[in-house]
Design a protein around this motif. Structure first.
Motif, PDB file in Angstrom:
ATOM      1  N   ARG A  85     -34.889 -83.138 -20.746  1.00  0.00           N
ATOM      2  CA  ARG A  85     -33.447 -82.963 -20.690  1.00  0.00           C
ATOM      3  C   ARG A  85     -32.976 -81.998 -21.775  1.00  0.00           C
ATOM      4  N   ILE A  86     -33.583 -82.115 -22.971  1.00  0.00           N
ATOM      5  CA  ILE A  86     -33.177 -81.248 -24.071  1.00  0.00           C
ATOM      6  C   ILE A  86     -33.495 -79.791 -23.756  1.00  0.00           C
ATOM      7  N   LEU A  87     -34.650 -79.553 -23.141  1.00  0.00           N
ATOM      8  CA  LEU A  87     -35.091 -78.186 -22.885  1.00  0.00           C
ATOM      9  C   LEU A  87     -34.451 -77.580 -21.648  1.00  0.00           C
ATOM     10  N   SER A  88     -33.764 -78.380 -20.823  1.00  0.00           N
ATOM     11  CA  SER A  88     -33.173 -77.872 -19.586  1.00  0.00           C
ATOM     12  C   SER A  88     -31.762 -77.365 -19.848  1.00  0.00           C
ATOM     13  N   SER A  89     -31.407 -76.270 -19.181  1.00  0.00           N
ATOM     14  CA  SER A  89     -30.043 -75.765 -19.255  1.00  0.00           C
ATOM     15  C   SER A  89     -29.169 -76.564 -18.296  1.00  0.00           C
ATOM     16  N   PRO A  90     -27.836 -76.549 -18.479  1.00  0.00           N
ATOM     17  CA  PRO A  90     -26.959 -77.252 -17.526  1.00  0.00           C
ATOM     18  C   PRO A  90     -27.165 -76.791 -16.089  1.00  0.00           C
ATOM     19  N   ALA A  91     -27.366 -75.487 -15.875  1.00  0.00           N
ATOM     20  CA  ALA A  91     -27.582 -74.994 -14.509  1.00  0.00           C
ATOM     21  C   ALA A  91     -28.890 -75.531 -13.926  1.00  0.00           C
ATOM     22  N   ASP A  92     -29.930 -75.675 -14.762  1.00  0.00           N
ATOM     23  CA  ASP A  92     -31.196 -76.244 -14.300  1.00  0.00           C
ATOM     24  C   ASP A  92     -31.004 -77.683 -13.832  1.00  0.00           C
ATOM     25  N   ILE A  93     -30.259 -78.462 -14.603  1.00  0.00           N
ATOM     26  CA  ILE A  93     -30.041 -79.866 -14.271  1.00  0.00           C
ATOM     27  C   ILE A  93     -29.261 -79.986 -12.958  1.00  0.00           C
ATOM     28  N   ALA A  94     -28.215 -79.184 -12.800  1.00  0.00           N
ATOM     29  CA  ALA A  94     -27.441 -79.213 -11.554  1.00  0.00           C
ATOM     30  C   ALA A  94     -28.298 -78.788 -10.371  1.00  0.00           C
ATOM     31  N   SER A  95     -29.128 -77.774 -10.553  1.00  0.00           N
ATOM     32  CA  SER A  95     -29.998 -77.311  -9.461  1.00  0.00           C
ATOM     33  C   SER A  95     -30.970 -78.402  -9.047  1.00  0.00           C
ATOM     34  N   ARG A  96     -31.520 -79.120 -10.029  1.00  0.00           N
ATOM     35  CA  ARG A  96     -32.462 -80.186  -9.684  1.00  0.00           C
ATOM     36  C   ARG A  96     -31.776 -81.313  -8.918  1.00  0.00           C
ATOM     37  N   TYR A  97     -30.509 -81.557  -9.240  1.00  0.00           N
ATOM     38  CA  TYR A  97     -29.795 -82.596  -8.502  1.00  0.00           C
ATOM     39  C   TYR A  97     -29.635 -82.193  -7.028  1.00  0.00           C
ATOM     40  N   ILE A  98     -29.249 -80.949  -6.782  1.00  0.00           N
ATOM     41  CA  ILE A  98     -29.085 -80.515  -5.393  1.00  0.00           C
ATOM     42  C   ILE A  98     -30.433 -80.503  -4.675  1.00  0.00           C
ATOM     43  N   GLU A  99     -31.496 -80.123  -5.366  1.00  0.00           N
ATOM     44  CA  GLU A  99     -32.823 -80.176  -4.756  1.00  0.00           C
ATOM     45  C   GLU A  99     -33.190 -81.608  -4.374  1.00  0.00           C
ATOM     46  N   ALA A 100     -32.897 -82.553  -5.265  1.00  0.00           N
ATOM     47  CA  ALA A 100     -33.160 -83.963  -4.954  1.00  0.00           C
ATOM     48  C   ALA A 100     -32.289 -84.433  -3.796  1.00  0.00           C
ATOM     49  N   ARG A 101     -31.065 -83.967  -3.760  1.00  0.00           N
ATOM     50  CA  ARG A 101     -30.146 -84.318  -2.673  1.00  0.00           C
ATOM     51  C   ARG A 101     -30.684 -83.803  -1.335  1.00  0.00           C
ATOM     52  N   ASN A 102     -31.143 -82.562  -1.317  1.00  0.00           N
ATOM     53  CA  ASN A 102     -31.683 -81.994  -0.078  1.00  0.00           C
ATOM     54  C   ASN A 102     -32.959 -82.709   0.371  1.00  0.00           C
ATOM     55  N   ALA A 103     -33.714 -83.244  -0.597  1.00  0.00           N
ATOM     56  CA  ALA A 103     -34.953 -83.963  -0.271  1.00  0.00           C
ATOM     57  C   ALA A 103     -34.711 -85.453  -0.050  1.00  0.00           C
ATOM     58  N   PHE A 104     -33.446 -85.888  -0.173  1.00  0.00           N
ATOM     59  CA  PHE A 104     -33.078 -87.310  -0.044  1.00  0.00           C
ATOM     60  C   PHE A 104     -33.880 -88.167  -1.039  1.00  0.00           C
ATOM     61  N   ASP A 105     -34.141 -87.590  -2.215  1.00  0.00           N
ATOM     62  CA  ASP A 105     -34.928 -88.251  -3.252  1.00  0.00           C
ATOM     63  C   ASP A 105     -33.973 -88.935  -4.224  1.00  0.00           C
ATOM     64  N   VAL A 106     -33.661 -90.172  -3.936  1.00  0.00           N
ATOM     65  CA  VAL A 106     -32.663 -90.883  -4.725  1.00  0.00           C
ATOM     66  C   VAL A 106     -33.171 -91.171  -6.136  1.00  0.00           C
ATOM     67  N   VAL A 107     -34.478 -91.364  -6.303  1.00  0.00           N
ATOM     68  CA  VAL A 107     -35.028 -91.655  -7.630  1.00  0.00           C
ATOM     69  C   VAL A 107     -34.842 -90.456  -8.560  1.00  0.00           C
ATOM     70  N   ALA A 108     -35.183 -89.271  -8.068  1.00  0.00           N
ATOM     71  CA  ALA A 108     -35.023 -88.064  -8.886  1.00  0.00           C
ATOM     72  C   ALA A 108     -33.552 -87.786  -9.178  1.00  0.00           C
ATOM     73  N   ALA A 109     -32.689 -88.013  -8.196  1.00  0.00           N
ATOM     74  CA  ALA A 109     -31.263 -87.768  -8.400  1.00  0.00           C
ATOM     75  C   ALA A 109     -30.676 -88.735  -9.424  1.00  0.00           C
ATOM     76  N   ARG A 110     -31.026 -89.998  -9.318  1.00  0.00           N
ATOM     77  CA  ARG A 110     -30.475 -90.995 -10.237  1.00  0.00           C
ATOM     78  C   ARG A 110     -30.892 -90.704 -11.680  1.00  0.00           C
ATOM     79  N   ALA A 111     -32.110 -90.194 -11.872  1.00  0.00           N
ATOM     80  CA  ALA A 111     -32.581 -89.901 -13.222  1.00  0.00           C
ATOM     81  C   ALA A 111     -31.772 -88.795 -13.890  1.00  0.00           C
TER      82      ALA A 111
END
Length: 257
Positions: A85-111
């Motif tokens: 989390r420390i090494l990730s930029s805000p845009a990286d974190i938001a992108s990973r959320y949308i990727e998890a959303r598209n994959a219906f990966d609730v575990v990754a999104a919740r984290a």
């Protein structure tokens, strides 16, 4: 005579007095045999102890300390670490959320979400409803692709623009519609999410024709949708979503044979 006596004494001392016999004896032996013989007769050499390599224990100790430090810095939360989390930029974190959303990966999104994250998503879902909310995304085939997330340097607000496709859009033969999700990133996690898309195009061409068709089945709309703050949104229960999947199949057969 003294020479004869000396010669006799030399003959007695020589184990191979006949030079011809000595030549015959040596001719049957190889250089390897002679070398082995010489080595066996050589007195053993003294082996000096090798100096201790003091740097190896020091290196091992340093690696152990480094591993302990890393372990202290990387406590795991869900499937992500504090260090990540420390090494990730805000845009990286938001992108990973949308990727998890598209994959219906609730575990990754919740984290990626803070414990008190506030979500204004489509469909409407609170953080505690993420499991059923992502199941609704899967049932309706909602995909935000392609997308792009950007934030100003040093800013914690991230805008993610996308094109949205859904199963209803595909059934109706309607193209993707544009939308945006805005994220607030604090301490490496999403603390707020606001979702908006071009409902003015989507509603009359995709959503409303489906609702009109559902109204031919009395009571079904009330089992699938609820109005919240003037917006019709999916009911997030396992029974309602299973019913929605059945009616989407029937709607597709109705429109497309």
């Amino acid at each position: 005579m003294k020479y004869d006596a000396a010669f006799e004494a030399l003959k007695r001392a020589n184990p191979e007095p006949d030079p011809a016999a000595l030549g015959r004896s040596l001719s049957g032996r190889t250089m390897t045999d002679l070398t082995d013989t010489a080595l066996r007769q050589r007195p053993p050499t003294e082996t000096k102890p090798r100096p201790r390599q003091l740097w190896r224990p020091a290196l091992a100790g340093g690696l152990a300390v480094l591993m302990v430090v890393v372990a202290m810095l990387v406590p795991w939360t869900g499937n992500r670490s504090v260090l990540a989390r420390i090494l990730s930029s805000p845009a990286d974190i938001a992108s990973r959320y949308i990727e998890a959303r598209n994959a219906f990966d609730v575990v990754a999104a919740r984290a990626l979400l803070a414990d008190d994250a506030v979500l204004s998503d489509v469909p409407r879902m609170e953080r505690g409803e993420l499991d059923l909310g992502f199941e609704a995304l899967r049932v309706y085939g909602i995909q935000l692709e392609p997308f792009q997330c950007e934030n100003a340097p040093g800013a914690t607000f991230v805008n993610c623009d996308y094109l949205m496709d859904t199963r209803l859009s595909q059934i109706a033969g309607f193209p993707q519609v544009a939308g945006r999700i805005q994220f607030l990133i604090e301490d490496g996690q999403i603390s707020r999410l606001v979702h908006d898309f071009n409902f003015d195009d989507y509603a009359p061409n995709v959503h409303e024709p489906y609702i009109d068709w559902l109204n031919q089945h009395p009571g079904v709309v009330e089992q699938l949708f609820v109005v919240k703050d003037g917006v019709q949104t999916q009911i997030l229960t396992a029974e309602s979503l299973a019913l929605a999947a059945d009616y989407l199949d029937e709607y597709e057969r109705f429109l497309n044979g």
